[in-house]
Design an enzyme around this catalytic site. Structure first.
Site, PDB file in Angstrom:
ATOM      1  N   PRO A  88       0.814  -1.232   0.000  1.00  0.00           N
ATOM      2  CA  PRO A  88       0.000   0.000   0.000  1.00  0.00           C
ATOM      3  C   PRO A  88       0.845   1.279   0.000  1.00  0.00           C
ATOM      4  O   PRO A  88       0.321   2.356  -0.268  1.00  0.00           O
ATOM      5  CB  PRO A  88      -0.812  -0.110   1.298  1.00  0.00           C
ATOM      6  CG  PRO A  88      -0.790  -1.552   1.670  1.00  0.00           C
ATOM      7  CD  PRO A  88       0.519  -2.082   1.160  1.00  0.00           C
ATOM      8  N   GLU A 115       2.697  -8.668   8.303  1.00  0.00           N
ATOM      9  CA  GLU A 115       2.702  -7.206   8.453  1.00  0.00           C
ATOM     10  C   GLU A 115       3.577  -6.544   7.399  1.00  0.00           C
ATOM     11  O   GLU A 115       3.599  -5.323   7.285  1.00  0.00           O
ATOM     12  CB  GLU A 115       3.186  -6.795   9.851  1.00  0.00           C
ATOM     13  CG  GLU A 115       2.382  -7.380  11.001  1.00  0.00           C
ATOM     14  CD  GLU A 115       0.870  -7.291  10.815  1.00  0.00           C
ATOM     15  OE1 GLU A 115       0.380  -6.168  10.629  1.00  0.00           O
ATOM     16  OE2 GLU A 115       0.199  -8.339  10.856  1.00  0.00           O
ATOM     17  N   ARG A 153      -2.560  -7.805 -20.858  1.00  0.00           N
ATOM     18  CA  ARG A 153      -3.486  -7.485 -21.955  1.00  0.00           C
ATOM     19  C   ARG A 153      -2.956  -6.376 -22.854  1.00  0.00           C
ATOM     20  O   ARG A 153      -3.495  -6.154 -23.943  1.00  0.00           O
ATOM     21  CB  ARG A 153      -4.885  -7.148 -21.418  1.00  0.00           C
ATOM     22  CG  ARG A 153      -4.945  -5.919 -20.574  1.00  0.00           C
ATOM     23  CD  ARG A 153      -6.331  -5.732 -19.967  1.00  0.00           C
ATOM     24  NE  ARG A 153      -7.339  -5.313 -20.942  1.00  0.00           N
ATOM     25  CZ  ARG A 153      -7.392  -4.108 -21.502  1.00  0.00           C
ATOM     26  NH1 ARG A 153      -6.481  -3.194 -21.211  1.00  0.00           N
ATOM     27  NH2 ARG A 153      -8.340  -3.803 -22.363  1.00  0.00           N
ATOM     28  N   ASP A 168     -10.192   1.347 -25.134  1.00  0.00           N
ATOM     29  CA  ASP A 168     -10.722   1.184 -23.781  1.00  0.00           C
ATOM     30  C   ASP A 168     -10.852   2.474 -23.017  1.00  0.00           C
ATOM     31  O   ASP A 168     -10.300   3.491 -23.377  1.00  0.00           O
ATOM     32  CB  ASP A 168      -9.791   0.289 -22.960  1.00  0.00           C
ATOM     33  CG  ASP A 168      -9.869  -1.131 -23.425  1.00  0.00           C
ATOM     34  OD1 ASP A 168     -10.883  -1.485 -24.025  1.00  0.00           O
ATOM     35  OD2 ASP A 168      -8.905  -1.863 -23.194  1.00  0.00           O
TER      36      ASP A 168
HETATM   37  C1  JAH Z   1      -0.832  -6.659   2.541  1.00  0.00           C
HETATM   38  C2  JAH Z   1       1.778  -7.498   2.138  1.00  0.00           C
HETATM   39  N1  JAH Z   1      -2.504  -1.701  -2.472  1.00  0.00           N
HETATM   40  C3  JAH Z   1      -3.006  -3.015  -2.409  1.00  0.00           C
HETATM   41  C4  JAH Z   1      -2.218  -3.887  -1.457  1.00  0.00           C
HETATM   42  C5  JAH Z   1      -1.055  -4.498  -1.842  1.00  0.00           C
HETATM   43  C6  JAH Z   1      -0.365  -5.316  -0.928  1.00  0.00           C
HETATM   44  C7  JAH Z   1      -0.873  -5.477   0.358  1.00  0.00           C
HETATM   45  N2  JAH Z   1      -1.993  -4.850   0.705  1.00  0.00           N
HETATM   46  C8  JAH Z   1      -2.666  -4.068  -0.176  1.00  0.00           C
HETATM   47  C9  JAH Z   1      -0.179  -6.306   1.375  1.00  0.00           C
HETATM   48  C10 JAH Z   1      -0.187  -7.438   3.503  1.00  0.00           C
HETATM   49  C11 JAH Z   1       1.113  -7.846   3.297  1.00  0.00           C
HETATM   50  C12 JAH Z   1       1.128  -6.745   1.171  1.00  0.00           C
END
Ligand code: JAH
Length: 245
Positions: A88, A115, A153, A168
């Site tokens: 994230p 985590e 794609r 698209d």
């Molecule tokens: C969650 C490792 N942006 C979307 C996304 C990508 C990866 C993760 N969470 C959300 C994630 C836990 C551990 C990656």
């Protein structure tokens, strides 16, 4: 295009890549998707892939040694590939980034779990962090599948001549116009007359107006970078006339 996916849960990928367009592209040799089970690179008796965080705190952290061994192995096989970590906190993934990645020779996608991964993975390897949005998943696997799908794609030949990526949503930075197919009326809901008219100029105009209306309503932020003609701008002005903002 070559995809190498590093994950503790390779079986999660069985479904999405065994269907439809991606399946055919793999069969045709346009895509080469390989899964690497990070646990196989753990050398201890229990094949440990996670451990407690230094400094304390809730949850577990993905260990650096198995992941580093896995990255070393895959990078040796794919020296030209770009390494991506889904998280994230990464660069927001959008159509422009999908397009950029589709020009790479290969992608090595690391799927985090728990985590997160030991920070030294980012330090030791040239890793591009990519985010799908401001939400937290249980791991990076689903995010990796989304990236593979959106990038694959765009690889020439993956979409048949029927489905072209060019027309698209987002190709001109606007949302797509409404689509209809037979029947012309269903439960009293009719297909707009103009689409049955055979007047292709009028149809194109109607579709453009629909795209502009929808974008203004749902994603006005997109209009700032959309490719708009003088006529588009006039039409948008008409739509917003009488509004104060
Ligand atoms: C969650 C490792 N942006 C979307 C996304 C990508 C990866 C993760 N969470 C959300 C994630 C836990 C551990 C990656």
């Amino acid at each position: 295009m070559k995809f190498d996916i590093l994950t503790l849960f390779p079986a999660m990928f069985d479904g999405p890549f065994s269907e439809s367009i991606i399946k055919r592209a793999v069969q045709d040799g346009l895509l080469d998707i390989r899964l690497h089970d990070i646990r196989e690179y753990a050398v201890d008796r229990h094949r440990t892939a996670d451990d407690y965080p230094y400094g304390g705190g809730a949850g577990m952290v993905m260990k650096v040694e198995p992941l580093a061994a896995c990255i070393d192995k895959v990078k040796a096989e794919r020296p030209a590939a770009r390494v991506v970590l889904t998280t994230p906190r990464g660069r927001p993934f959008d159509q422009a980034l999908a397009g950029e990645l589709s020009h790479e020779d290969g992608l090595i996608i690391i799927c985090g779990r728990y985590e997160g991964v030991d920070e030294r993975v980012r330090e030791l390897f040239a890793v591009d962090e990519v985010s799908l949005g401001d939400f937290v998943l249980t791991g990076g696997e689903l995010a990796a599948m989304v990236i593979v799908d959106a990038v694959a794609r765009l690889v020439p030949g993956v979409l048949g001549s029927e489905e072209s990526a060019a027309a698209d949503s987002f190709s001109d930075g606007l949302l797509e116009y409404p689509q209809y197919t037979r029947p012309a009326e269903f439960r009293g809901a009719k297909v707009p007359e103009v689409l049955l008219s055979g007047n292709h100029r009028e149809i194109a105009r109607w579709r453009r107006h629909q795209s502009l209306q929808r974008t203004l309503a749902a994603r006005p932020d997109l209009l700032a970078s959309a490719r708009l003609s003088e006529e588009d701008i006039k039409y948008l002005a008409e739509l917003t006339e009488g509004r104060r903002n």
